[in-house]
Design a protein around this motif. Sequence first.
Motif, PDB file in Angstrom:
ATOM      1  N   MET A 152      14.908  77.532  44.681  1.00  0.00           N
ATOM      2  CA  MET A 152      14.894  76.261  43.958  1.00  0.00           C
ATOM      3  C   MET A 152      15.388  75.175  44.878  1.00  0.00           C
ATOM      4  O   MET A 152      16.398  75.326  45.535  1.00  0.00           O
ATOM      5  CB  MET A 152      15.796  76.396  42.724  1.00  0.00           C
TER       6      MET A 152
ATOM      7  N   GLY B  39      11.079  79.739  49.265  1.00  0.00           N
ATOM      8  CA  GLY B  39      10.825  78.915  48.094  1.00  0.00           C
ATOM      9  C   GLY B  39      10.831  77.427  48.310  1.00  0.00           C
ATOM     10  O   GLY B  39      10.018  76.876  49.010  1.00  0.00           O
TER      11      GLY B  39
ATOM     12  N   PRO C 104      10.580  74.163  46.069  1.00  0.00           N
ATOM     13  CA  PRO C 104       9.312  74.287  46.789  1.00  0.00           C
ATOM     14  C   PRO C 104       9.290  73.417  48.038  1.00  0.00           C
ATOM     15  O   PRO C 104       9.819  72.317  48.035  1.00  0.00           O
ATOM     16  CB  PRO C 104       8.274  73.781  45.782  1.00  0.00           C
TER      17      PRO C 104
ATOM     18  N   THR D 229       2.779  74.896  41.431  1.00  0.00           N
ATOM     19  CA  THR D 229       2.614  76.314  41.735  1.00  0.00           C
ATOM     20  C   THR D 229       1.182  76.755  41.477  1.00  0.00           C
ATOM     21  O   THR D 229       0.602  77.513  42.262  1.00  0.00           O
ATOM     22  CB  THR D 229       3.582  77.142  40.881  1.00  0.00           C
TER      23      THR D 229
ATOM     24  N   SER E 137      13.961  82.623  45.342  1.00  0.00           N
ATOM     25  CA  SER E 137      14.238  81.263  44.933  1.00  0.00           C
ATOM     26  C   SER E 137      13.084  80.690  44.104  1.00  0.00           C
ATOM     27  O   SER E 137      12.802  81.184  43.018  1.00  0.00           O
ATOM     28  CB  SER E 137      14.547  80.418  46.168  1.00  0.00           C
ATOM     29  N   TYR E 138      12.388  79.672  44.606  1.00  0.00           N
ATOM     30  CA  TYR E 138      11.235  79.151  43.878  1.00  0.00           C
ATOM     31  C   TYR E 138      10.136  80.198  43.763  1.00  0.00           C
ATOM     32  O   TYR E 138       9.135  80.002  43.076  1.00  0.00           O
ATOM     33  CB  TYR E 138      10.716  77.885  44.554  1.00  0.00           C
TER      34      TYR E 138
ATOM     35  N   HIS F  57       8.676  81.121  40.544  1.00  0.00           N
ATOM     36  CA  HIS F  57       7.402  80.506  40.156  1.00  0.00           C
ATOM     37  C   HIS F  57       6.257  81.140  40.959  1.00  0.00           C
ATOM     38  O   HIS F  57       5.259  81.576  40.388  1.00  0.00           O
ATOM     39  CB  HIS F  57       7.425  79.002  40.433  1.00  0.00           C
TER      40      HIS F  57
ATOM     41  N   TRP G  87      13.823  81.394  40.536  1.00  0.00           N
ATOM     42  CA  TRP G  87      13.900  80.331  39.523  1.00  0.00           C
ATOM     43  C   TRP G  87      12.668  80.470  38.635  1.00  0.00           C
ATOM     44  O   TRP G  87      11.582  80.040  38.968  1.00  0.00           O
ATOM     45  CB  TRP G  87      13.947  78.964  40.193  1.00  0.00           C
TER      46      TRP G  87
ATOM     47  N   TYR H 222       8.318  68.841  48.337  1.00  0.00           N
ATOM     48  CA  TYR H 222       9.168  68.950  47.154  1.00  0.00           C
ATOM     49  C   TYR H 222       8.901  67.807  46.177  1.00  0.00           C
ATOM     50  O   TYR H 222       8.808  68.017  44.958  1.00  0.00           O
ATOM     51  CB  TYR H 222      10.643  68.950  47.571  1.00  0.00           C
TER      52      TYR H 222
ATOM     53  N   ASN I   1       9.079  72.171  38.503  1.00  0.00           N
ATOM     54  CA  ASN I   1      10.367  72.867  38.500  1.00  0.00           C
ATOM     55  C   ASN I   1      10.753  73.318  37.096  1.00  0.00           C
ATOM     56  O   ASN I   1      11.251  74.434  36.892  1.00  0.00           O
ATOM     57  CB  ASN I   1      11.433  71.940  39.094  1.00  0.00           C
TER      58      ASN I   1
ATOM     59  N   CYS J 126      20.467  80.165  41.883  1.00  0.00           N
ATOM     60  CA  CYS J 126      19.581  81.006  41.063  1.00  0.00           C
ATOM     61  C   CYS J 126      20.360  82.281  40.747  1.00  0.00           C
ATOM     62  O   CYS J 126      20.000  83.374  41.180  1.00  0.00           O
ATOM     63  CB  CYS J 126      18.279  81.326  41.784  1.00  0.00           C
TER      64      CYS J 126
END
Length: 484
Positions: free
Chosen positions: A1, A112, A114, A172, A204-205, A208, A245, A366, A375, A404
């Motif tokens: 994240m 991640g 993003p 995503t 992390s991200y 997603h 996340w 991002y 997000n 996270c």
Amino acid sequence: MHISTASMVAGLSVILATLAAALPSSTSHLDKRYTEKRNGINYNVFEHADTGSKLSFVNNSGICETTSGVNQYSGYISVGTDMNMFFWQATLSFFEARDSPTTAPLATWFNGGPGCSSMIGLFEENGPCQFYNGSSTPSLNPYSFNNFANMLYIDQPIGVGFSYGNDTVDSTVSAAPQVWALLQSFYAQFPQYESRDFGIFTESYGGHYGPEFAKYIQQQNAGISTGDVTGEPINLVAVGINNGWFDSKMQYRAYIDYSANNSYNQILSPEEYSTYMNTYDSDCAPAVNDCYSSKSDDSCSDAQDTCSQNIENAILGEADFDPYDVRQPLNDPYPPAQYQDYLAKQSVQDAIGAQSSYQECPDDPYQRFSTTGDNTRSFLDTLSDVVQSGITVLVWAGDADWICNYMGVLAVANAVQFDGTEEFNEKILQPYTVNGKETGKYKTVKNFTYLQVYAAGHEVPYYQPETALQVFMQTMQKKSISST
């Protein structure tokens, strides 16, 4: 994240690492293969007719992976439906498995954001080399994931890591087709990996990315089987996501719970806990609910702003701690990032065929995701779909991570819907051991597993490399993790 108050550690880079025992034979007569020299660097070039992509790579740079007999490739790939108007280029680094590379499975790694480079994972977590004891040069990592699998590290979206070009990805969902197209071009150039077991690992991200990329691959596979899609089926067998996340509503609340109750650093007093919970109930949760119901960019962006300002950033502003490892002070980045200085060397960039300066977590990608409220959007339903498909799925988390944290990840795991949900929720966490040493606790039902890893921050493989390798191997073997 990717938090708004600090540069995000977990990113993504299309330097890809994997293996190739030899350059593959030709595919369609419409594909093209040739060599070219750009900026003094000689590239092997492959143009893939089906996707319109162009793969340019150098062989065996000697960077990072120095194990005798293990091959690696690095360079660029351009992917787009119209090469003149829409394209993306991304560096790729490709590391062969150290053991049985001609039969080993293939796995990808995505950091991640993003908008963070997967060079983070390559050089700090699970790649063939790391920087030990403050060294300015890398040494072999004995716990590299390419001990077991051919590893492919992917930088996406454009602008991340060494990748460059016109970035059009703002969510995503819009990232998934480009990743699939990259893999299609990869298989066309390296057909020896077709039909091998394939895994997606991310953090992390990646909460997603992992579910969405997996589901998109499965949808494309279905289209290929009916003749509606042209491409190579991808034999997806496993997805692993650490410190992901997934769902804003559960995980913003977990910021408050973890800050008051973790075993390392009490960030909030009981009085502060109560205040933040009231704010969550009155401001954050309603905003997230509005995002979930309306699904509009504006409502989801507003929810991200509301929850970030009143929960995430507010707690971060109250105490001196690193959100990626609550045992560390805020302004003392950990793990150390010597690899960035290494990648800044022109000699290293020339060797791997890089054509741009390295950017670990640039702002532009991002911000693009922020405009669509990506997000805040939940990928819990998508994760449930992937588990229901029957492939092996692991969600795991280091227990010293705040951003996270494991409490939020466990809440998400318990909410996954599949035919073992009730049993999974009732199951008690059991010790997880590696060679007799307890390094975490876990539960598993059918093809779905949750693992909490002790004494590990956001980048779990850095803190617990032996555990991470065992978990990776077991998951890629299409079986639930188990103690040794």
